[in-house]
Scaffold this motif. Structure first.
Motif, PDB file in Angstrom:
ATOM      1  N   ARG A  21      14.379 -11.189  -4.390  1.00 35.76           N
ATOM      2  CA  ARG A  21      15.511 -10.644  -5.150  1.00 35.76           C
ATOM      3  C   ARG A  21      16.360 -11.818  -5.623  1.00 35.76           C
ATOM      4  NH1 ARG A  21      15.873  -5.708  -6.667  1.00 35.76           N
ATOM      5  NH2 ARG A  21      18.118  -5.724  -6.443  1.00 35.76           N
ATOM      6  N   THR A  37      15.062 -10.045  -9.975  1.00 34.13           N
ATOM      7  CA  THR A  37      13.625  -9.939  -9.741  1.00 34.13           C
ATOM      8  C   THR A  37      13.423  -9.008  -8.551  1.00 34.13           C
ATOM      9  OG1 THR A  37      13.551 -11.828  -8.236  1.00 34.13           O
ATOM     10  CG2 THR A  37      13.191 -12.277 -10.591  1.00 34.13           C
ATOM     11  N   GLU A  38      12.363  -8.249  -8.595  1.00 30.12           N
ATOM     12  CA  GLU A  38      11.995  -7.417  -7.446  1.00 30.12           C
ATOM     13  C   GLU A  38      10.832  -8.060  -6.715  1.00 30.12           C
ATOM     14  OE1 GLU A  38      10.337  -3.019  -7.154  1.00 30.12           O
ATOM     15  OE2 GLU A  38      12.506  -3.104  -7.466  1.00 30.12           O
ATOM     16  N   LEU A  46       8.418  -8.790 -11.732  1.00 32.84           N
ATOM     17  CA  LEU A  46       8.936  -7.440 -11.926  1.00 32.84           C
ATOM     18  C   LEU A  46      10.449  -7.542 -11.912  1.00 32.84           C
ATOM     19  CD1 LEU A  46       8.474  -4.403 -12.236  1.00 32.84           C
ATOM     20  CD2 LEU A  46       8.476  -4.240  -9.738  1.00 32.84           C
ATOM     21  N   VAL A  48      14.366  -5.754 -12.483  1.00 35.72           N
ATOM     22  CA  VAL A  48      15.117  -4.503 -12.325  1.00 35.72           C
ATOM     23  C   VAL A  48      16.490  -4.707 -12.957  1.00 35.72           C
ATOM     24  CG1 VAL A  48      16.077  -2.850 -10.682  1.00 35.72           C
ATOM     25  CG2 VAL A  48      13.949  -4.017 -10.154  1.00 35.72           C
ATOM     26  N   THR A  94      16.006   0.605 -14.779  1.00 31.46           N
ATOM     27  CA  THR A  94      14.856   0.202 -15.577  1.00 31.46           C
ATOM     28  C   THR A  94      14.120  -0.912 -14.852  1.00 31.46           C
ATOM     29  OG1 THR A  94      16.065   0.738 -17.597  1.00 31.46           O
ATOM     30  CG2 THR A  94      14.123  -0.642 -17.837  1.00 31.46           C
ATOM     31  N   LYS A  95      12.811  -0.791 -14.791  1.00 33.80           N
ATOM     32  CA  LYS A  95      11.954  -1.842 -14.233  1.00 33.80           C
ATOM     33  C   LYS A  95      11.000  -2.283 -15.331  1.00 33.80           C
ATOM     34  CE  LYS A  95      12.137  -0.370  -9.430  1.00 33.80           C
ATOM     35  NZ  LYS A  95      11.361  -0.174  -8.201  1.00 33.80           N
TER      36      LYS A  95
END
Length: 110
Positions: A21, A37-38, A46, A48, A94-95
């Protein structure tokens, strides 16, 4: 990139993803997007956020990787150029998945 495992149940990833994260600013044309970041892998990220660029949008971003994560004495900045390959919006979040097409590394002196 993902494919389906032998049983057709779980996606099989082409590289290991690390749950990180980290705050990041995406630059897409004349717009910027603040995101987290996820997860991060050698191939992509990915993101978010409340809003992110559309699929097929070219994005530029930098990720500050802390020294503790990189196993060194200095933080490392990863400069990336990539593109959004998938976008999911659910419950106001939103991702976006982005592939990294180019990157360079630079040590960040404290």
């Amino acid at each position: 990139m993902t494919s389906t495992d032998i049983l057709g149940n779980e996606p099989v990833r082409s590289s290991v993803r690390f749950p990180l994260r980290l705050a990041v600013t995406l630059h897409a044309g004349d717009r910027t997007y603040e995101a987290m970041t996820e997860d991060v892998s050698a191939n992509g990220v990915l993101f978010v956020a409340n809003q992110l660029p559309a699929v097929d949008t070219k994005v530029e971003f930098r990720i500050l990787m802390p020294a503790a994560i990189m196993g060194g004495k200095e933080d490392v900045v990863v400069y990336c150029i990539g593109r959004i390959v998938r976008l999911v919006e659910r419950d106001g979040v939103t991702k976006a998945g982005a592939v990294i097409d180019e990157y360079s590394l630079k040590a960040e002196h404290s």
